[in-house]
Motif scaffolding. Structure first.
Motif, mmCIF file in Angstrom:
data_model
loop_
_atom_site.group_PDB
_atom_site.id
_atom_site.type_symbol
_atom_site.label_atom_id
_atom_site.label_comp_id
_atom_site.label_asym_id
_atom_site.label_seq_id
_atom_site.Cartn_x
_atom_site.Cartn_y
_atom_site.Cartn_z
ATOM 1 N N ALA A 143 0.823 -1.211 0.000
ATOM 2 C CA ALA A 143 0.000 0.000 0.000
ATOM 3 C C ALA A 143 0.855 1.259 0.000
ATOM 4 C CB ALA A 143 -0.924 -0.005 1.216
ATOM 5 N N LEU A 144 1.972 1.214 0.736
ATOM 6 C CA LEU A 144 2.795 2.407 0.934
ATOM 7 C C LEU A 144 3.501 2.864 -0.336
ATOM 8 C CD1 LEU A 144 4.082 4.515 2.795
ATOM 9 C CD2 LEU A 144 5.799 2.800 3.429
ATOM 10 N N MET A 145 4.115 1.949 -1.066
ATOM 11 C CA MET A 145 4.915 2.350 -2.221
ATOM 12 C C MET A 145 4.067 3.008 -3.320
ATOM 13 S SD MET A 145 7.614 1.617 -0.749
ATOM 14 C CE MET A 145 8.788 2.178 -1.974
ATOM 15 N N PRO A 146 2.884 2.470 -3.649
ATOM 16 C CA PRO A 146 2.039 3.171 -4.626
ATOM 17 C C PRO A 146 1.594 4.553 -4.143
ATOM 18 C CG PRO A 146 1.366 0.880 -4.441
ATOM 19 C CD PRO A 146 2.335 1.139 -3.326
ATOM 20 N N MET A 147 1.385 4.702 -2.839
ATOM 21 C CA MET A 147 0.991 6.009 -2.308
ATOM 22 C C MET A 147 2.122 7.020 -2.467
ATOM 23 S SD MET A 147 -1.095 4.940 1.156
ATOM 24 C CE MET A 147 -1.510 6.634 1.601
ATOM 25 N N LEU A 148 3.359 6.580 -2.259
ATOM 26 C CA LEU A 148 4.506 7.469 -2.461
ATOM 27 C C LEU A 148 4.579 7.922 -3.916
ATOM 28 C CD1 LEU A 148 7.173 5.560 -0.333
ATOM 29 C CD2 LEU A 148 6.283 7.841 0.149
ATOM 30 N N GLU A 149 4.373 6.986 -4.826
ATOM 31 C CA GLU A 149 4.409 7.324 -6.251
ATOM 32 C C GLU A 149 3.274 8.272 -6.617
ATOM 33 O OE1 GLU A 149 4.422 5.075 -10.630
ATOM 34 O OE2 GLU A 149 4.264 3.911 -8.767
ATOM 35 N N ARG A 150 2.102 8.006 -6.074
ATOM 36 C CA ARG A 150 0.926 8.821 -6.388
ATOM 37 C C ARG A 150 1.090 10.261 -5.902
ATOM 38 N NH1 ARG A 150 -2.384 5.334 -4.857
ATOM 39 N NH2 ARG A 150 -2.993 6.068 -2.782
ATOM 40 N N HIS A 151 1.833 10.456 -4.825
ATOM 41 C CA HIS A 151 2.030 11.803 -4.286
ATOM 42 C C HIS A 151 3.339 12.431 -4.753
ATOM 43 C CE1 HIS A 151 -1.259 10.558 -1.596
ATOM 44 N NE2 HIS A 151 -1.482 11.845 -1.459
ATOM 45 N N GLY A 152 3.952 11.832 -5.766
ATOM 46 C CA GLY A 152 5.095 12.462 -6.418
ATOM 47 C C GLY A 152 6.411 12.385 -5.678
ATOM 48 N N VAL A 153 6.558 11.434 -4.767
ATOM 49 C CA VAL A 153 7.813 11.291 -4.031
ATOM 50 C C VAL A 153 8.854 10.614 -4.922
ATOM 51 C CG1 VAL A 153 8.953 10.237 -2.037
ATOM 52 C CG2 VAL A 153 6.642 11.184 -1.812
ATOM 53 N N THR A 154 10.016 11.242 -5.059
ATOM 54 C CA THR A 154 11.116 10.674 -5.833
ATOM 55 C C THR A 154 11.963 9.792 -4.926
ATOM 56 O OG1 THR A 154 11.209 12.598 -7.293
ATOM 57 C CG2 THR A 154 13.171 11.194 -7.201
ATOM 58 N N ILE A 155 12.245 8.578 -5.367
ATOM 59 C CA ILE A 155 13.077 7.657 -4.587
ATOM 60 C C ILE A 155 14.344 7.353 -5.373
ATOM 61 C CG2 ILE A 155 13.237 5.370 -3.537
ATOM 62 C CD1 ILE A 155 10.223 5.444 -3.127
ATOM 63 N N LEU A 156 15.486 7.652 -4.765
ATOM 64 C CA LEU A 156 16.781 7.391 -5.384
ATOM 65 C C LEU A 156 17.433 6.221 -4.662
ATOM 66 C CD1 LEU A 156 18.098 11.061 -5.798
ATOM 67 C CD2 LEU A 156 16.898 9.646 -7.483
ATOM 68 N N GLY A 157 17.262 5.025 -5.200
ATOM 69 C CA GLY A 157 17.880 3.846 -4.613
ATOM 70 C C GLY A 157 19.331 3.720 -5.042
ATOM 71 N N GLY A 158 20.112 3.001 -4.256
ATOM 72 C CA GLY A 158 21.517 2.801 -4.582
ATOM 73 C C GLY A 158 22.359 4.054 -4.461
ATOM 74 N N HIS A 159 21.957 4.985 -3.608
ATOM 75 C CA HIS A 159 22.682 6.245 -3.418
ATOM 76 C C HIS A 159 23.221 6.324 -1.989
ATOM 77 C CE1 HIS A 159 20.868 7.371 -7.186
ATOM 78 N NE2 HIS A 159 21.453 8.556 -7.158
ATOM 79 N N LYS A 160 24.517 6.523 -1.867
ATOM 80 C CA LYS A 160 25.172 6.657 -0.568
ATOM 81 C C LYS A 160 25.472 8.127 -0.298
ATOM 82 C CE LYS A 160 29.376 5.329 1.938
ATOM 83 N NZ LYS A 160 30.664 4.584 1.855
ATOM 84 N N VAL A 161 24.994 8.645 0.824
ATOM 85 C CA VAL A 161 25.213 10.052 1.171
ATOM 86 C C VAL A 161 26.681 10.275 1.505
ATOM 87 C CG1 VAL A 161 24.610 11.922 2.747
ATOM 88 C CG2 VAL A 161 22.852 10.290 2.020
ATOM 89 N N LEU A 162 27.270 11.302 0.885
ATOM 90 C CA LEU A 162 28.681 11.631 1.109
ATOM 91 C C LEU A 162 28.862 12.831 2.027
ATOM 92 C CD1 LEU A 162 30.004 11.219 -2.556
ATOM 93 C CD2 LEU A 162 30.106 9.542 -0.696
ATOM 94 N N SER A 163 28.025 13.855 1.842
ATOM 95 C CA SER A 163 28.142 15.058 2.673
ATOM 96 C C SER A 163 26.885 15.895 2.567
ATOM 97 C CB SER A 163 29.357 15.897 2.253
ATOM 98 O OG SER A 163 29.167 16.431 0.951
ATOM 99 N N PHE A 164 26.622 16.666 3.626
ATOM 100 C CA PHE A 164 25.518 17.618 3.644
ATOM 101 C C PHE A 164 26.093 19.014 3.425
ATOM 102 C CE2 PHE A 164 24.081 14.037 6.195
ATOM 103 C CZ PHE A 164 22.802 13.827 5.720
#
Length: 236
Positions: A143-164
């Motif tokens: 249920a959750l993943m389709p809701m994220l897509e429906r509300h325009g949430v971008t998901i970037l998988g395979g991304h490691k945070v390097l710095s803020f």
């Protein structure tokens, strides 16, 4: 019962802020009513220490100190515009601007991303694993993943945070390239770690009559913590 904050509920309080988490809010209310009917004395705004007289006179001590946010040593993580998921739930004034980046795509990050997107924010979730929501129960994820897509949430998988940085963050994508993701506010949802300090201090002093329960034993879901407390109490 002793609680260092002004209300019971612990982390459930922050997790229950989204509109779609009505059952969690109802759960807190149910516990409040049950505790009142059972005449349980609740001391709010009272942080227990190992020297507290209440511990000395108790026949048994249950410690449910919970968990605290995991804060990895990433450059820039302590900037003012980088906040934690709990703060984002409970102090909406800290979520500034329209472009929001959430680092961590587990259940906490996904729930928070959906909540903010439903409020009109432009949300991007940055997840180190190939896909977000991998720790979410199947029936909930469906249920959750389709809701994220429906509300325009971008998901970037395979991304490691390097710095803020001042206006976003740098991450390394699955191909090994360094990318910049713009953000007005960045929210850490890297997970939680056991809050063992006070628990171990009390157990060291009253080992024979102390039981640890919930997330301070093992990080889990709400149901896991509830069962942990039930089984520990049943064993006394």
């Amino acid at each position: 019962m002793y609680e260092k904050k002004a209300a019971i509920g612990g982390q459930v309080t922050s997790a229950a802020t989204p509109e779609f988490k009505g059952q969690l809010r109802a759960l807190i209310g149910w516990y409040e009513r049950q505790l009142e009917q059972l005449h349980v004395h609740i001391h709010l705004n009272h942080e227990i220490t190992p020297d507290d007289p209440a511990l000395q006179s108790a026949d048994h001590i249950f410690i449910g100190a919970g968990a605290i946010p995991l804060i990895p040593p990433i450059p820039g993580i302590h900037h003012d515009h980088v906040i934690g998921a709990i703060e984002a739930h409970l102090q909406k004034e800290l979520v500034r601007g329209e472009q929001i980046v959430i680092t961590g795509g587990g259940l906490t990050g996904c729930d928070l991303g959906l909540e903010l997107a439903m409020e009109g924010k432009k949300v991007t979730i940055v997840e180190m694993r190939p896909e977000a929501g991998q720790d979410v129960m199947y029936i909930n994820r469906a249920a959750l993943m389709p809701m994220l897509e429906r509300h325009g949430v971008t998901i970037l998988g395979g991304h490691k945070v390097l710095s803020f940085e001042a206006n976003g963050l740098y991450a390394e994508n699955a191909e090994g390239s360094k990318v910049f993701i713009e953000a007005d506010t960045m929210i850490n949802a890297f997970g939680m770690r056991k809050n063992t300090t006070i628990a171990e201090q009390i157990r060291a002093k009253f080992e024979a009559k102390t039981s640890l329960i919930g997330d301070c034993v093992k990080i889990g879901k709400v149901g896991t913590a509830v069962r942990s407390g039930f089984y520990a109490a049943s064993a006394v």
